[in-house]
Design a protein around this motif. Structure first.
Motif, mmCIF file in Angstrom:
data_model
loop_
_atom_site.group_PDB
_atom_site.id
_atom_site.type_symbol
_atom_site.label_atom_id
_atom_site.label_comp_id
_atom_site.label_asym_id
_atom_site.label_seq_id
_atom_site.Cartn_x
_atom_site.Cartn_y
_atom_site.Cartn_z
ATOM 1 N N ILE A 199 7.360 6.215 0.005
ATOM 2 C CA ILE A 199 7.272 6.342 1.456
ATOM 3 C C ILE A 199 6.674 5.050 2.008
ATOM 4 C CG2 ILE A 199 4.969 7.350 1.487
ATOM 5 C CD1 ILE A 199 7.487 8.844 3.716
ATOM 6 N N THR A 200 7.164 4.628 3.146
ATOM 7 C CA THR A 200 6.606 3.445 3.802
ATOM 8 C C THR A 200 5.444 3.873 4.676
ATOM 9 O OG1 THR A 200 8.770 2.368 3.838
ATOM 10 C CG2 THR A 200 7.066 1.493 5.323
ATOM 11 N N ALA A 201 4.291 3.288 4.449
ATOM 12 C CA ALA A 201 3.087 3.697 5.165
ATOM 13 C C ALA A 201 2.397 2.481 5.770
ATOM 14 C CB ALA A 201 2.135 4.421 4.218
ATOM 15 N N PRO A 202 1.583 2.701 6.799
ATOM 16 C CA PRO A 202 0.810 1.598 7.379
ATOM 17 C C PRO A 202 -0.095 0.981 6.329
ATOM 18 C CG PRO A 202 0.744 3.538 8.796
ATOM 19 C CD PRO A 202 1.353 3.969 7.499
ATOM 20 N N PRO A 203 -0.542 -0.232 6.583
ATOM 21 C CA PRO A 203 -1.391 -0.904 5.573
ATOM 22 C C PRO A 203 -2.740 -0.249 5.435
ATOM 23 C CG PRO A 203 -1.335 -2.159 7.621
ATOM 24 C CD PRO A 203 -0.320 -1.053 7.767
ATOM 25 N N ASP A 204 -3.276 -0.312 4.227
ATOM 26 C CA ASP A 204 -4.659 0.112 4.057
ATOM 27 C C ASP A 204 -5.570 -1.027 4.519
ATOM 28 O OD1 ASP A 204 -5.191 -1.767 1.958
ATOM 29 O OD2 ASP A 204 -4.217 -0.424 0.538
ATOM 30 N N PRO A 205 -6.873 -0.782 4.601
ATOM 31 C CA PRO A 205 -7.767 -1.817 5.152
ATOM 32 C C PRO A 205 -7.726 -3.145 4.410
ATOM 33 C CG PRO A 205 -8.867 0.306 5.082
ATOM 34 C CD PRO A 205 -7.586 0.474 4.341
ATOM 35 N N GLU A 206 -7.234 -3.148 3.176
ATOM 36 C CA GLU A 206 -7.229 -4.382 2.405
ATOM 37 C C GLU A 206 -5.856 -5.053 2.401
ATOM 38 O OE1 GLU A 206 -8.675 -3.509 -1.460
ATOM 39 O OE2 GLU A 206 -10.676 -2.906 -0.780
ATOM 40 N N ALA A 207 -4.892 -4.503 3.155
ATOM 41 C CA ALA A 207 -3.548 -5.075 3.179
ATOM 42 C C ALA A 207 -3.187 -5.493 4.605
ATOM 43 C CB ALA A 207 -2.539 -4.064 2.647
ATOM 44 N N ASP A 208 -2.264 -6.433 4.714
ATOM 45 C CA ASP A 208 -1.858 -6.946 6.021
ATOM 46 C C ASP A 208 -0.547 -6.341 6.494
ATOM 47 O OD1 ASP A 208 -4.072 -8.638 6.099
ATOM 48 O OD2 ASP A 208 -2.991 -10.212 5.000
ATOM 49 N N GLU A 209 0.257 -5.822 5.588
ATOM 50 C CA GLU A 209 1.566 -5.308 5.951
ATOM 51 C C GLU A 209 1.762 -3.908 5.391
ATOM 52 O OE1 GLU A 209 4.416 -8.023 4.487
ATOM 53 O OE2 GLU A 209 3.844 -9.677 5.827
ATOM 54 N N GLU A 210 2.770 -3.220 5.948
ATOM 55 C CA GLU A 210 3.130 -1.915 5.412
ATOM 56 C C GLU A 210 3.586 -2.054 3.965
ATOM 57 O OE1 GLU A 210 6.068 -0.233 7.963
ATOM 58 O OE2 GLU A 210 4.581 0.681 9.279
ATOM 59 N N ALA A 211 3.431 -0.983 3.222
ATOM 60 C CA ALA A 211 3.793 -1.025 1.808
ATOM 61 C C ALA A 211 4.514 0.258 1.421
ATOM 62 C CB ALA A 211 2.543 -1.220 0.959
ATOM 63 N N GLU A 212 5.128 0.238 0.264
ATOM 64 C CA GLU A 212 5.795 1.410 -0.287
ATOM 65 C C GLU A 212 4.828 2.118 -1.236
ATOM 66 O OE1 GLU A 212 8.996 2.465 0.422
ATOM 67 O OE2 GLU A 212 8.833 0.950 2.001
ATOM 68 N N TYR A 213 4.715 3.431 -1.071
ATOM 69 C CA TYR A 213 3.767 4.202 -1.864
ATOM 70 C C TYR A 213 4.489 5.349 -2.570
ATOM 71 C CZ TYR A 213 0.142 1.823 0.853
ATOM 72 O OH TYR A 213 -0.674 0.888 1.441
#
Length: 539
Positions: A199-213
C-alpha cells in the motif's frame, strides 16, 4: 450468489460522512472504484448476513471482536462442567457443533455432549471460521473443510513457506495475509479475487516521500469493508474490488504488530502497535486514534468499551472517556470476552501471598462492563475454569490446561456428579466409582477441581518465530505447533503437544473427545472426589 450481495455496496442508500480520513484515499482510482467506496463504511452491511451464531469464528465473528450482543447473563451457582475434550487452539461454534484443532488435526464435536463428530488428521491448521456448510482454517495454507464430515473442499496454493495469518471469512471471500501480501480468495473455490502486495502511504517522520508498505498477517471485517494493517498504517478496503476506502497512518509500528489480530466493531478498529501498546482508530474514518497500553495476550472490544490488560491489571475504558476502571492482578488477565453487559475474564494462578495479593486468583470472573462491579466468581475449587475460548448458546467454553471445557447451567446433578452416557459411565448413569448421576445428560458434569492451574498459560510469542513459552504442563495458550506459528494469543496459535496426560485416564462426568484428559487433572479430580465422599460418609 454468495451470502454477501456484492451489489449491496453500490445499492445502499445510507451514505455516511467519512470525514477527513477520506482525504488519504490513494489518488488515481477510476470512477467505478470511487462509486464502490463512496458510501462505505456502512454498519448495516453485515459480513455474513445469513448467519445467526454467537461465535462462528475463532474470535467471535468476522470482526474478531470477542464480543456478543446478548440479552441474557449466566448464573454462576448453576454453572457446571458439561463435558471436556482435548483441544490445542481456538474454537468456533455453529449449528450445534464445536470446531477446533486437536493434537492430531482438526475436529468437530457435538456441542450438546462433546462427542466426536469427525476428525481430519491430514490437516495441520487452526483458527476455524464457519460460514454456511464450510469451516475454513489456516496453517501453511487456507483449507476449506466440509462441516458434515471434515473432507477437504479446496486448499490454497501459496508460493511461499511463510505461515498464514488467521482467516477472515466475509462478503463471500476469505481474507488472509501471508508473507507481506494481502489476499482475497473466493470462499466457494479458493480462487484469487484480488491480491495486494503493498500500500502507498504517507511518509513516516524519518522519510521525505511516500513509500510502499507490505501488509501484516491479520484482517477483520465489519461495516461492509475489510480492515487490514500494513507497515504504513491501518487500511479499510472494499471487499469486492480491493479498492481503498481509507488509510490511517500509524507511525512507529513495532515488529510485534505483525502477529496481532485486527479487531473491529461498527465504531472502532483495534490494531497492534508494539508488544506493550495497541491503537484504536475510528472505524468509519480512520481518524481519532487512541493509544492504549496493553500487554494482554488477547483482548476484546464492542461499540462502547475496550478490555485489555497488562502484567499488573485488567483495564476497561470507553472510547469517549466517560468511564474507566481496572482490576489489580499479578498476572496477565487476557482472553477477555464481552457478553451483553458483562466482561468475562480468567485471572491466572499467581500463588499470591501477603497484603499485596490480587483480588482474584485462578478464577473466572464476571464483571459489569460499565463500572467493574463484580457479578460473580468461579474458582477452580468450584468447577474447572480457565481462559475463555468462546461464549455461545448458553455455554461458556474455557481452556483448562489443554482441555476445552464446556460450562453450562444445570450440567450436573445436585451432587455435581455427571449423568450417564458416552463418558465412560454405565448406561444407567453410574460411573466407575459407583456414583449415580441423574441420567439426563450423556455427558453430565461435576463440581470437582480438574487440577491445579499450573501450566494452563503460555505467554505471547514476541516475534512469531518461537511461539508462546510453554508452561509446566504444556498448556496451549499462545502455544506453537513447532513451526513458528505463534500469534498474539492462543486464539491465533496451534500446538501439537498434549498436556502430559496419561494415555488412558478418564475423568468421570467428562467425554474423552480427542483422547486428551490430563493425568494430573484426573488424579486431582479423584482426590477431591474421594475427599468429598469421605466428608459425606462422615456426615
Amino acid at each position: 450468489m454468495s451470502d454477501w450481495d456484492r451489489r449491496s455496496v453500490l445499492a445502499t442508500g445510507a451514505a455516511l460522512s467519512v470525514g477527513s480520513g477520506m482525504g488519504s484515499i490513494a489518488a488515481g482510482r477510476d470512477d467505478s472504484e470511487e462509486s464502490a467506496t463512496e458510501s462505505l463504511p456502512d454498519p448495516s452491511l453485515e459480513p455474513n448476513p445469513d448467519q445467526d451464531e454467537d461465535w462462528a469464528s475463532f474470535a467471535g465473528d468476522a470482526s474478531h471482536s470477542r464480543s456478543v450482543d446478548a440479552g441474557t447473563e449466566f448464573d454462576a451457582d448453576a454453572l457446571a462442567a458439561a463435558w471436556s475434550v482435548g483441544s490445542t487452539g481456538p474454537i468456533a461454534v455453529a449449528d450445534d457443533t464445536v470446531y477446533t484443532s486437536t493434537a492430531d488435526g482438526v475436529a468437530a464435536f457435538d456441542a450438546a455432549d462433546g462427542t466426536l463428530v469427525w476428525e481430519n488428521t491430514t490437516v495441520d491448521a487452526s483458527d476455524p471460521a464457519v460460514v454456511g456448510e464450510t469451516v475454513y482454517v489456516t496453517g501453511d495454507e487456507v483449507v476449506a473443510l466440509d462441516t458434515s464430515d471434515g473432507s477437504v473442499r479446496w486448499e490454497s496454493e501459496f508460493d511461499t513457506d511463510a505461515l498464514l495469518g488467521s482467516p477472515t471469512v466475509a462478503y463471500g471471500a476469505v481474507y488472509v495475509g501471508v508473507d507481506g501480501t494481502l489476499y482475497a480468495l473466493e470462499a466457494d473455490d479458493g480462487s484469487v479475487r484480488w491480491r495486494k502486495e503493498s500500500i502507498t502511504a504517507p511518509p513516516d517522520p524519518e522519510a521525505d516521500e511516500e513509500a510502499e508498505y507490505e501488509f501484516t498477517s491479520y484482517t477483520a471485517a465489519a461495516n461492509g469493508v475489510v480492515y487490514a494493517l500494513s507497515w504504513g498504517g491501518a487500511v479499510a478496503f472494499e471487499p469486492e474490488t480491493g479498492a481503498e476506502v481509507w488509510l490511517a497512518p500509524i507511525p512507529y509500528l513495532g515488529t510485534a504488530a505483525k502477529n496481532t489480530q485486527v479487531r473491529a466493531t461498527a465504531s472502532t478498529v483495534a490494531v497492534g502497535n508494539s508488544e506493550a501498546e495497541r491503537v484504536l482508530v475510528n472505524a468509519q474514518t480512520g481518524d481519532d486514534d487512541i493509544l492504549v497500553a496493553s500487554e494482554s495476550v488477547d483482548w476484546a472490544l464492542d461499540d462502547e468499551i475496550y478490555v485489555t490488560g497488562t502484567d499488573h491489571q485488567l483495564e476497561v475504558g470507553a472510547y469517549e472517556h466517560e468511564y474507566y476502571w481496572q482490576v489489580e492482578s499479578n498476572a496477565n488477565a487476557g482472553h477477555a470476552a464481552i457478553y451483553g453487559e458483562t466482561v468475562y475474564v480468567y485471572f491466572t494462578d499467581t500463588d499470591p501471598e501477603g497484603e499485596d495479593a490480587p483480588p482474584y486468583n485462578a478464577a473466572l470472573v464476571a464483571l459489569n462492563k460499565y463500572d467493574g462491579t463484580e457479578q460473580w466468581v468461579l474458582s477452580n475449587d468450584d468447577v474447572p475454569v480457565g481462559h475463555v475460548r468462546a461464549i455461545s448458546d448458553g455455554t461458556i467454553y474455557v481452556d483448562r490446561s489443554g482441555e476445552l471445557v464446556a460450562l453450562r447451567e444445570g450440567a450436573g446433578d445436585e451432587d455435581g456428579n455427571g449423568g450417564g452416557g458416552e463418558d465412560g459411565s454405565d448406561e444407567d448413569g453410574s460411573n466407575e466409582d459407583g456414583d449415580q448421576g441423574d441420567g439426563d445428560s450423556a455427558d453430565g458434569g461435576n463440581d470437582g477441581n480438574k487440577g491445579a492451574d499450573e501450566g494452563d498459560d503460555a505467554t505471547e510469542g514476541s516475534d512469531g518465530t518461537g511461539g508462546g513459552n510453554a508452561s509446566d504442563n504444556g498448556g496451549s495458550d499462545g502455544g506453537s505447533n513447532g513451526n513458528g506459528n505463534a500469534n498474539d494469543s492462543a486464539e491465533n496459535g496451534t500446538s501439537n503437544e498434549t498436556d502430559g496426560s496419561a494415555e488412558d485416564d478418564t475423568v468421570p462426568g467428562f467425554t474423552t473427545g480427542a483422547g486428551i484428559v490430563g493425568g494430573a487433572l484426573g488424579l486431582e479430580w479423584v482426590r477431591r472426589q474421594a475427599d468429598s465422599n469421605a466428608d459425606d460418609a462422615a456426615e
